[in-house]
Enzyme design. Structure first.
Site: not given
Lengths: 475, 97
Positions: A401-402
């Site tokens: 994600n990040d």
């Protein structure tokens, strides 16, 4: 004769051991020679231990043998049983034991020479000022490493929540504990307190240092764990070096320094990969989960199933798989490889793009994929992978994600602005396999999920990949 | 003549430089094995702990030494074995293809 052994042969064998440690580490610079490098380092350790035993001469070996057997058995069982996904917590635990051993050796020396003979005078007057100070540092650093590593172990193994624990006024509290540890250490080293005074100071020093280790690691969030275990690794080396100063043993000083340098470099690499400073990791308590973003903030999300994904993959010329922490949690590395094999049979080029902090410790993802028999030359580092995304037909994102958040590049106001990320959005199609739209460790929204070329495939990483394998087989 | 402390500091600083030189060359693929291998090397404290339990007597110094030996041996044996396990997985692929 024994004079000769002690003054010439022992130092020569220690030197040989130190040289072999260096060659061992040098072996680790290439995959081809890495296993031999590790074996060389183990040989160096064996030479060091045998040399020490010879140097000790005829002593009572019972406790030594008992210790070696017990420790050897525990170490072997742990090393054989641990799962590859559990490697970060295993390394943290071993690291803690190393630090703990340094503290105990320093304590043992103080007890043997100062406290038990009930000698008059200060520790510094008996051991010499250098040994007294380094004994104090060895206790301090070793104990911080021990308790800090145990907390890291508990957090990494899920026995303790990954979110940061922030106690009010913690900077002040930490500062007070650090000052107390130094005061107790200096008192132990230089004050003439008699044996009981020295013993009390030593116990206070160790106790305060243990608490300090706990306080330093509890505010660190799950996402920052790769930094912390690198840093603790460095500290355990430093503690060993300090013990070397106490014993005037250059082998310990050299080996400890090598480990200290190694841990420091990894810490630096991890910090750069997350666009953080070390101070920021320790003091900011960043990495809280469940931050500002939630699913309501998203619009234009296209949710798809495995069938549609397979249709895209059918015509794809090249596919890049981007594994994240979620892949490790779902144990999906084997299924990912299965899908890659199927695609390759159809003539699609498949590679894996690895972000430096993709796993829970430096290089963790590479180990997990190696376990699933992925050839290491298919693992592409971030800097080499980024220019290729423009030419890639499809990206399969599993549990990341990040590390793929375009906000890091495009939104200067973003908390992760400037963090190096994989530019997956430049690929033709991005398939995001994810349980939900919940934010990653940074707790922020990921605009990638709203892009027109993004397909969200919700579900457990392993399950979705299995479905995709089944669909691709039917093409 | 330099005192033992000064010699020790020289050795320490030079060893750190050697460490930096070698370790910056290690590729990210091998960072986990590097860490667990380096970790095993930090178990070199074992050498110090051996000298800390050399009589059979039950004294605080000896008990501390015994626990130190156990801790350091776990670190050393476990560290090298687990590193070898990981590296064997990397090596196997090379041979197969």
């Amino acid at each position: 004769m024994s004079q000769l052994v002690e003054s010439v042969l022992v130092p020569i064998f220690y030197l040989l051991s130190a040289v072999l440690f260096i060659f061992g580490l040098k072996g680790l610079t290439r995959v081809r020679t890495a296993q031999r490098g590790n074996a060389l380092a183990a040989l160096a350790m064996l030479i060091a231990v045998v040399t020490t035993l010879v140097d000790l001469g005829l002593v009572d070996y019972r406790w030594i043998i008992a210790g070696l057997v017990i420790g050897g058995l525990i170490g072997t069982v742990a090393a054989v049983k641990v799962e590859m996904t559990g490697m970060p917590e295993m390394v943290a635990l071993f690291n803690g034991f190393g630090g703990g051993a340094s503290t105990l050796v320093a304590c043992s020396i103080v007890w043997l020479n100062v406290i038990e003979p009930a000698a008059a005078g200060s520790t510094a007057s008996i051991l010499g000022p250098d040994a007294a100070i380094t004994a104090f540092l060895s206790m301090l650093i070793g104990a911080v490493t021990f308790s800090g590593s145990l907390i890291a172990f508990l957090k990494l193994s899920g026995r303790m929540g990954g979110q940061p624990t922030l106690i009010p006024g913690r900077h002040l509290v930490n500062g007070l504990f650090a000052v107390a540890a130094i005061a107790a250490g200096l008192y132990m080293a230089f004050a003439i307190g008699g044996p009981s005074g020295v013993a009390t100071a030593a116990l206070v020093l160790v106790a305060v240092s243990l608490v300090l280790g706990v306080l330093l690691v509890i505010p660190v969030g799950g996402a920052d764990m790769p930094v912390i275990i690198s840093f603790l690794n460095s500290l355990s080396g430093l503690a060993a070096s300090m013990t070397g100063f106490v014993l005037s043993n250059n082998l310990l000083i050299i080996s400890g320094a090598l480990v200290g340098a190694s841990g420091l470099i990894l810490t630096q690499i991890m910090c750069v990969a997350m666009n953080r400073t070390l101070a920021n990791v320790f003091f900011s308590g960043f990495g809280q989960e469940g931050g500002a973003a939630d699913s309501r903030e998203y619009s234009n999300v296209r949710s798809c199933g495995a069938e549609e994904a397979a249709m895209v993959l059918e015509s794809a010329e090249s596919v890049v798989i981007v594994p994240g922490y979620g892949l490790a949690v779902a144990q999906a590395q084997h299924t990912a490889r299965e899908l890659a094999d199927l695609l390759e049979k159809r003539g699609t080029k498949v590679t894996y793009a690895i972000h430096p902090v993709a796993g829970r410790m430096p290089g963790h993802m590479n180990v997990l994929l190696a376990e699933a028999d992925v050839p290491y030359d298919k693992l592409i580092e971030m800097d080499a992978a980024n220019p290729e995304f423009k030419l890639t037909s499809a990206v399969i994102l599993v549990g990341a994600n990040d590390v793929v958040n375009p906000a890091a590049e495009m939104d200067p106001q973003s908390p992760i602005a400037g963090m190096p990320v994989l530019k997956v959005w430049e690929a033709g199609t991005v398939m995001v396999i994810k349980r939900s739209l919940s934010p990653g460790f940074a707790g922020i929204k990921n605009p990638l999920f709203e892009n027109d070329n993004t397909m969200m495939i919700f579900g457990d990483g392993k399950k979705v990949l299995q479905d995709m394998v089944a669909e691709v087989k039917q093409l | 003549m330099m005192g033992a402390l000064l010699v020790g500091i020289y050795v320490f600083v030079l060893a750190i430089f050697v460490g930096f030189e070698i370790i910056t060359k290690i590729p990210p693929t091998l960072h986990t094995p590097l860490m667990s291998g380096a970790n095993a090397i930090s178990g070199i404290t074992l050498v110090g702990s051996l000298a800390a339990a050399t009589t059979g007597a039950v004294t605080a110094a000896n008990v501390l030494g015994l626990v130190a030996i156990i801790f350091a041996t776990i670190n050393v044996v476990g560290g090298f074995l687990v590193t070898n396990r990981m590296l064997a997985m990397f090596g196997a692929k090379k041979a197969k293809r």
